[in-house]
Design an enzyme around this catalytic site. Structure first.
Site, PDB file in Angstrom:
ATOM      1  N   GLN A  12       0.829  -1.219   0.000  1.00 42.81           N
ATOM      2  CA  GLN A  12       0.000   0.000   0.000  1.00 42.81           C
ATOM      3  C   GLN A  12       0.862   1.267   0.000  1.00 42.81           C
ATOM      4  O   GLN A  12       0.705   2.129  -0.866  1.00 42.81           O
ATOM      5  CB  GLN A  12      -0.937   0.012   1.211  1.00 42.81           C
ATOM      6  N   ARG A  36       6.388 -10.110  -4.514  1.00 41.62           N
ATOM      7  CA  ARG A  36       5.362 -10.372  -5.549  1.00 41.62           C
ATOM      8  C   ARG A  36       5.754  -9.619  -6.818  1.00 41.62           C
ATOM      9  O   ARG A  36       6.057  -8.430  -6.758  1.00 41.62           O
ATOM     10  CB  ARG A  36       3.988  -9.882  -5.087  1.00 41.62           C
ATOM     11  N   TYR A 139       2.659  -7.576  16.015  1.00 47.23           N
ATOM     12  CA  TYR A 139       3.119  -6.500  15.141  1.00 47.23           C
ATOM     13  C   TYR A 139       3.703  -5.354  15.984  1.00 47.23           C
ATOM     14  O   TYR A 139       4.804  -4.860  15.719  1.00 47.23           O
ATOM     15  CB  TYR A 139       1.931  -6.022  14.318  1.00 47.23           C
ATOM     16  N   LYS A 143       7.499  -3.944  16.135  1.00 40.69           N
ATOM     17  CA  LYS A 143       7.845  -2.549  15.810  1.00 40.69           C
ATOM     18  C   LYS A 143       8.605  -1.896  16.971  1.00 40.69           C
ATOM     19  O   LYS A 143       9.557  -1.144  16.747  1.00 40.69           O
ATOM     20  CB  LYS A 143       6.576  -1.743  15.479  1.00 40.69           C
TER      21      LYS A 143
END
Ligand code: AKB
Length: 319
Positions: A12, A36, A139, A143
């Site tokens: 994104q 990808r 997550y 971080k």
């Protein structure tokens, strides 16, 4: 002529960051990479698994890269579904980059942190730069650990690494993948395509958010700031807009009066409740003059404008 590599360029933030960097620099200076392969034939793209140290190293050498934007990560929602794998990936890609910077293969590194570094005991309103940090998601833990490690590498090995704590980022070009703040992007697509949306966060859950052009501005701005101006070597708080799902739905309804929303919460509700509502970013302002530009209405209008064009729909955006 410096050369830049964006790792995670199909994601994104990576997608918009790449376009902006290619507006600023020549196409030969900015390389894209992702695990990808892009659907369309992309120039200056290299297929890269950022967890593989040797492949990243050979790409850096072959392309003669100076600066890296490391945008590859498993986001909060997906990380809860595969905790060990998410920790492994998030830490491995960071350590590879830190080691490569230490060994002189990267001159300047951008690594994104997140509001996920905060936790249930953090003050939720105007969360300060320095405060209690007790993240309870994989997550968020990755971080926060990452923030400690980048500061350690900077102090011990004198590498140049820069970071901001992104809030939820809203954009129209690419869908986010597996975050808690994703509802604020999905809602626009479904408002246009279906006229209704079921939110996985409860209507009064306020979170810090930001429109993509502001997020990209912050990212490039901190990378271009004179190194001596940067006083924080973990990650800077950056603030944008705060809203709830209900407030966002109402802002969309101003342009699409038929739009309807309902609420069916899932496991991401608990994650959202452990995060701040708003962020104090005065240090980013002081050190590198950063301030967001988009408010809720400007963001909604621009999202609807771009997405209605993408879906070939006519939407009246005058109120
Ligand atoms: C997520 O929801 O996981 C991300 C973030 C706030 O870092 N968008």
């Amino acid at each position: 002529m410096k050369k830049i590599l964006v790792i995670g360029s199909n994601g994104q933030i990576g997608t918009d960051l790449l376009s902006k960097l290619r507006e600023i620099y020549t196409p030969e200076q900015v390389w894209a990479s992702d695990i990808r392969v892009p659907q369309s034939d992309e120039h200056h793209f290299i297929h890269l698994d950022a967890t593989d140290y040797e492949s990243v190293k050979s790409a850096l050498i072959k392309l003669e890269i100076d600066e890296v934007y490391l945008m590859a990560a498993i986001l909060s929602g997906n990380a809860e579904k595969m905790p060990n794998k998410a920790w492994d990936i998030n830490m491995k890609v960071l350590f590879n980059a830190l080691e490569l910077a230490k060994d002189g293969f990267i001159k300047k590194l951008f690594w994104p942190s997140s509001i996920a570094v905060f936790g249930p005991h953090t003050p939720r309103i105007n969360t300060p730069q320095y405060t209690i940090m007790d993240p309870n998601t994989v997550y968020g833990i990755s971080k926060l650990a990452g923030e400690r490690w980048i500061e350690y590498y900077k102090n011990r090995y004198h590498i140049d690494v820069r970071s901001v704590r992104y809030p939820g980022v809203i954009s129209w070009k690419t869908m986010p993948g597996g975050g808690t703040t994703d509802y604020a992007v999905e809602i626009f697509h479904e408002a246009l395509l279906k006229g209704r949306y079921t939110s996985f966060l409860e209507k009064h859950t306020a979170l810090p958010m930001m429109y993509m052009p502001d997020a990209i501005d912050a990212t490039i701005r901190i990378m271009e700031a004179p190194v001596e101006k940067l006083r924080i070597h973990s990650s800077y708080n950056i603030a944008g807009i705060t809203f709830t799902p209900e407030e966002l739905a109402n802002a969309i309804k101003a342009y699409l009066p038929e739009f309807e929303i309902d609420y069916q919460t899932d496991f991401r509700q608990a994650i959202a409740e452990s995060w701040p509502e708003s962020i104090d970013d005065r240090m980013a302002f002081k050190d590198w003059h950063w301030h967001h530009k988009y408010d809720l209405d400007a963001m909604v209008k621009d999202m609807l404008d771009n997405l209605s064009q993408k879906y070939h729909m006519a939407v009246s955006l005058s109120m």
